[in-house]
Structure formats: structure tokens, C-alpha cells
Design a protein around this motif. Structure first.
Motif, PDB file in Angstrom:
ATOM      1  N   HIS A 274       0.812  -1.214   0.000  1.00 45.49           N
ATOM      2  CA  HIS A 274       0.000   0.000   0.000  1.00 45.49           C
ATOM      3  C   HIS A 274       0.848   1.268   0.000  1.00 45.49           C
ATOM      4  N   ALA A 275       2.058   1.171   0.578  1.00 39.62           N
ATOM      5  CA  ALA A 275       2.963   2.318   0.616  1.00 39.62           C
ATOM      6  C   ALA A 275       3.895   2.327  -0.591  1.00 39.62           C
ATOM      7  N   ALA A 276       4.271   1.128  -1.068  1.00 39.92           N
ATOM      8  CA  ALA A 276       5.199   1.036  -2.190  1.00 39.92           C
ATOM      9  C   ALA A 276       4.546   1.438  -3.508  1.00 39.92           C
ATOM     10  N   ASP A 277       3.273   1.129  -3.679  1.00 41.60           N
ATOM     11  CA  ASP A 277       2.576   1.474  -4.926  1.00 41.60           C
ATOM     12  C   ASP A 277       1.161   1.941  -4.598  1.00 41.60           C
ATOM     13  N   PRO A 278       1.043   3.133  -4.002  1.00 39.75           N
ATOM     14  CA  PRO A 278      -0.284   3.611  -3.591  1.00 39.75           C
ATOM     15  C   PRO A 278      -1.239   3.841  -4.759  1.00 39.75           C
ATOM     16  N   GLN A 279      -0.714   4.148  -5.937  1.00 40.47           N
ATOM     17  CA  GLN A 279      -1.591   4.369  -7.085  1.00 40.47           C
ATOM     18  C   GLN A 279      -2.304   3.073  -7.486  1.00 40.47           C
ATOM     19  N   ARG A 280      -1.533   1.989  -7.601  1.00 42.43           N
ATOM     20  CA  ARG A 280      -2.166   0.723  -7.953  1.00 42.43           C
ATOM     21  C   ARG A 280      -3.110   0.263  -6.844  1.00 42.43           C
ATOM     22  N   PHE A 281      -2.675   0.435  -5.594  1.00 43.27           N
ATOM     23  CA  PHE A 281      -3.531   0.035  -4.473  1.00 43.27           C
ATOM     24  C   PHE A 281      -4.848   0.805  -4.516  1.00 43.27           C
ATOM     25  N   ALA A 282      -4.775   2.113  -4.769  1.00 42.79           N
ATOM     26  CA  ALA A 282      -5.989   2.924  -4.836  1.00 42.79           C
ATOM     27  C   ALA A 282      -6.877   2.498  -6.002  1.00 42.79           C
ATOM     28  N   ASP A 283      -6.259   2.153  -7.140  1.00 44.63           N
ATOM     29  CA  ASP A 283      -7.032   1.659  -8.287  1.00 44.63           C
ATOM     30  C   ASP A 283      -7.844   0.424  -7.897  1.00 44.63           C
ATOM     31  N   ILE A 284      -7.159  -0.525  -7.262  1.00 43.43           N
ATOM     32  CA  ILE A 284      -7.800  -1.787  -6.883  1.00 43.43           C
ATOM     33  C   ILE A 284      -8.884  -1.549  -5.839  1.00 43.43           C
ATOM     34  N   LEU A 285      -8.574  -0.699  -4.863  1.00 42.09           N
ATOM     35  CA  LEU A 285      -9.545  -0.412  -3.801  1.00 42.09           C
ATOM     36  C   LEU A 285     -10.798   0.252  -4.362  1.00 42.09           C
ATOM     37  N   GLU A 286     -10.622   1.253  -5.216  1.00 33.42           N
ATOM     38  CA  GLU A 286     -11.783   1.940  -5.780  1.00 33.42           C
ATOM     39  C   GLU A 286     -12.631   0.999  -6.628  1.00 33.42           C
ATOM     40  N   GLU A 287     -11.982   0.136  -7.403  1.00 34.56           N
ATOM     41  CA  GLU A 287     -12.723  -0.814  -8.222  1.00 34.56           C
ATOM     42  C   GLU A 287     -13.495  -1.802  -7.348  1.00 34.56           C
ATOM     43  N   PHE A 288     -12.841  -2.266  -6.281  1.00 40.65           N
ATOM     44  CA  PHE A 288     -13.493  -3.188  -5.347  1.00 40.65           C
ATOM     45  C   PHE A 288     -14.721  -2.550  -4.716  1.00 40.65           C
ATOM     46  N   LEU A 289     -14.608  -1.305  -4.305  1.00 35.13           N
ATOM     47  CA  LEU A 289     -15.742  -0.608  -3.693  1.00 35.13           C
ATOM     48  C   LEU A 289     -16.868  -0.400  -4.699  1.00 35.13           C
ATOM     49  N   ALA A 290     -16.499  -0.095  -5.934  1.00 35.02           N
ATOM     50  CA  ALA A 290     -17.507   0.195  -6.948  1.00 35.02           C
ATOM     51  C   ALA A 290     -18.265  -1.050  -7.393  1.00 35.02           C
ATOM     52  N   LYS A 291     -17.593  -2.201  -7.381  1.00 39.56           N
ATOM     53  CA  LYS A 291     -18.182  -3.410  -7.944  1.00 39.56           C
ATOM     54  C   LYS A 291     -18.777  -4.357  -6.904  1.00 39.56           C
ATOM     55  N   THR A 292     -18.755  -3.964  -5.643  1.00 40.51           N
ATOM     56  CA  THR A 292     -19.315  -4.824  -4.605  1.00 40.51           C
ATOM     57  C   THR A 292     -20.408  -4.082  -3.841  1.00 40.51           C
ATOM     58  N   THR A 293     -21.333  -4.854  -3.330  1.00 43.12           N
ATOM     59  CA  THR A 293     -22.393  -4.322  -2.481  1.00 43.12           C
ATOM     60  C   THR A 293     -22.067  -4.686  -1.035  1.00 43.12           C
ATOM     61  N   PRO A 294     -22.018  -3.725  -0.134  1.00 40.09           N
ATOM     62  CA  PRO A 294     -21.615  -4.033   1.237  1.00 40.09           C
ATOM     63  C   PRO A 294     -22.586  -4.959   1.937  1.00 40.09           C
ATOM     64  N   ALA A 295     -22.057  -5.823   2.772  1.00 46.12           N
ATOM     65  CA  ALA A 295     -22.893  -6.710   3.575  1.00 46.12           C
ATOM     66  C   ALA A 295     -23.620  -5.899   4.644  1.00 46.12           C
ATOM     67  N   ARG A 296     -24.800  -6.356   4.976  1.00 45.25           N
ATOM     68  CA  ARG A 296     -25.551  -5.774   6.092  1.00 45.25           C
ATOM     69  C   ARG A 296     -26.076  -6.949   6.913  1.00 45.25           C
TER      70      ARG A 296
END
Length: 317
Positions: A274-296
Motif C-alpha cells: 500500500h505504501a510502495a505502490d499507492p496508485q495501484r492500491f488505490a485503483d484496486i480499492l476503488e474498483e473493489f468498492l464500486a463493484k461490490t455491495t456491502p454486507a448488512r
């Protein structure tokens, strides 16, 4: 950058955390999840600085909380409980204090173990789970952490973590940064973690925390027998393939045990992707958030998972 350090008093102890607040009201997400970033042992919220800067640059639309765990960073360092359950309870209480009921929990190293424990103890609060080179997924762990179980480990740290050794470590890290690339970011994080142990309170908390989770054979705390409980919880697993502290096979096996989870391997990176490549990490995180529905999840959902998923048991309706 819309990030500010804040201090609150929780159960009589001062807790430091950083808070990112998005510029309203551009592109608010459909769900309510707040992002909580949990650091590793001997670390602090500062390990997430590169990622926070990248998220701020992108005008990330979610609020982000980045606490210093008790005994770490600028939070209090009392003589007390430094187990996974206590850390998880502290995260819950901070979130509730700040008025947040739905979280996406991101944990690195020890923080991954805390995130797993948090999801186990408080599933009704967790919408998604992100594990980064996470503890708690197998016994293997680097020799320096296993060595904390040896008699005299605290005295050894008292004698060896000093200005001379920190100066040498910073010189090596400075050379790595001048060479550029991801090695410099990894070295900076390692030195930052080592430097934290120069403080007597953090050093004592480090030894107590490590000994509570690790012995000479490796990690004792393990979530592997309960990973099936995360079946309904969107999960992202991120790992550096060259991690010398917690081997990548832990992440691969965890992904296999969690159907529907997503595994992202950072090739040739070590313990701090996450510190070595924050751009790629942010890409993956944003995609994960966009493509998943949070559990309730509620208590009946968890009962169903336990009853239907627990192995070798006679279940009663």
C-alpha cells in the motif's frame, strides 16, 4: 489534502487518529460505508500516508478514519490489554463515538488480524473487508517477530534500539530512496517501524502485543477455521509476493477458503504494498468498492452461517 489529525479520549485513554473528509457533495457513493485503515505492529497511522495522499488527489468520495492503535503512534500506552479483541473493541468504540455504523475495514499485517477479529466480533458493522499482508492466516512469520518470545527480548530491544542503530538504519533507507522506486518506500516504512521502538512505552506495548500472538513456532492466533463466516462479506486480499515477514501463501490459501473473495498480488513487493505502490492500491480499492455491495448482516444471518457452515456438527434448527 483534506486530512486532519484529531485526538479523542476513549475510556480514559487519549487516542490519535487521522480523518479524511471528502469535498461535498461530489460523487457520493451509494452506500454509507466509511473506510477504516488499521496499521500493523510497531506501526502507526502514518503508514497509510501515501495512500491517503493518493485518495485525496482523486477526490475520494468516502470519509476515511486512520487510528493509531492503543500502544502505538501518538495514542496512549497504558499497561493493559493488547490482544486482537481489545484492539477490535477500540476500533468499534471509536467508530461509534464518531457516529459511524457501517465500515469497510482495511487492515495491514497485525491490522489485518484486527480487521478479521473485528469482522468476527462485530459483523453487523462491517460492509466489506480488505486484508493487506495480513496476520492471523497461518503460523509462519519472520524470525525477528518470533524472537520476541525469547526470554530477555525486551531487554535486548532496550539495549539495541538507540540513536546509533536508528542512524544506521536511516542511512540505509536514505540510500534506497535515492535509488528510487518501490524499494525506497518499503525501506522508509521498515525504518519508521523500527524508530517507533525507541520510545519506551511503544517498545513495551510491542513486546506485549507480539508475545500475545506469537511464540517461537510462529503465529498462534488464527482465523483460518472461521473464514467461512465471511461468505456474505465482500473481501479483498492484497499481498506482496516477496513478503519476508508474512508469506504470500497465507493470502493465497485465505482466498481459496473464502469463495467470492478477490486476490491481488503485487509482484516483487514485500510487506508494504500500500505504501510502495499507492496508485495501484488505490485503483484496486476503488474498483473493489464500486463493484461490490456491502454486507448488512444481523444476528440471524450470523446464526445461519454458523449453523450451515460449521464442520462436523449435528445441527439443530
Amino acid at each position: 489534502m483534506n486530512v486532519a489529525a484529531r485526538d479523542v479520549n476513549l475510556h480514559g485513554h487519549d487516542i490519535r487518529f487521522w480523518e479524511y473528509v471528502p469535498d461535498p457533495p461530489s460523487g457520493q457513493p451509494e452506500d454509507e460505508d466509511v473506510l477504516v485503515l488499521i496499521h500493523g505492529i510497531a506501526g502507526s497511522g502514518q503508514t497509510w500516508e501515501p495512500l491517503l495522499a493518493e485518495l485525496a488527489r482523486r477526490r475520494f468520495p468516502r470519509r476515511v478514519l486512520v487510528p493509531d492503535l492503543l500502544g502505538h503512534g501518538e495514542s496512549a500506552k497504558p499497561r493493559g490489554d493488547y490482544g486482537l479483541g481489545a484492539f477490535a473493541s477500540g476500533i468499534r468504540d471509536l467508530a461509534l463515538l464518531e457516529g459511524h455504523r457501517h465500515l469497510t475495514v482495511v487492515g495491514h499485517s497485525l491490522g489485518g488480524g484486527v480487521a478479521l477479529q473485528f469482522a468476527y466480533q462485530f459483523p453487523e458493522l462491517v460492509g466489506r473487508l480488505v486484508l493487506v499482508d495480513s496476520g492471523g492466516l497461518g503460523p509462519q512469520v519472520g524470525l525477528p517477530l518470533r524472537a520476541t518470545a525469547l526470554p530477555g527480548a525486551k531487554l535486548f530491544l532496550d539495549l539495541t534500539v538507540n540513536r546509533l542503530t536508528l542512524g544506521a538504519a536511516r542511512a540505509v533507507a536514505g540510500l534506497a530512496r535515492r535509488l528510487g522506486g518501490k524499494l525506497g518506500a518499503e525501506s522508509k516504512e521498515l525504518v519508521r517501524h523500527l524508530a517507533s521502538l525507541a520510545d519506551a512505552g511503544r517498545r513495551a506495548a510491542f513486546v506485549v502485543t507480539a508475545r500475545g500472538l506469537i511464540d517461537l513456532r510462529g503465529q498462534r492466533a488464527s482465523a483460518t477455521d472461521r473464514l467461512y463466516l465471511a461468505e456474505a462479506m465482500p473481501t479483498l486480499i492484497v499481498w506482496g509476493t516477496k513478503d519476508p515477514i508474512i508469506p504470500v501463501k497465507h493470502g493465497i490459501r485465505a482466498a481459496e477458503a473464502m469463495p467470492g473473495s478477490r486476490l491481488e498480488l503485487f509482484e516483487n513487493m514485500k510487506h508494504f504494498p500500500h505504501a510502495a505502490d499507492p496508485q495501484r492500491f488505490a485503483d484496486i480499492l476503488e474498483e473493489f468498492l464500486a463493484k461490490t455491495t456491502p454486507a448488512r448482516l444481523d444476528i440471524e444471518d450470523m446464526r445461519s452461517l454458523v449453523v450451515t457452515g460449521a464442520p462436523d456438527r449435528e445441527h439443530k434448527p
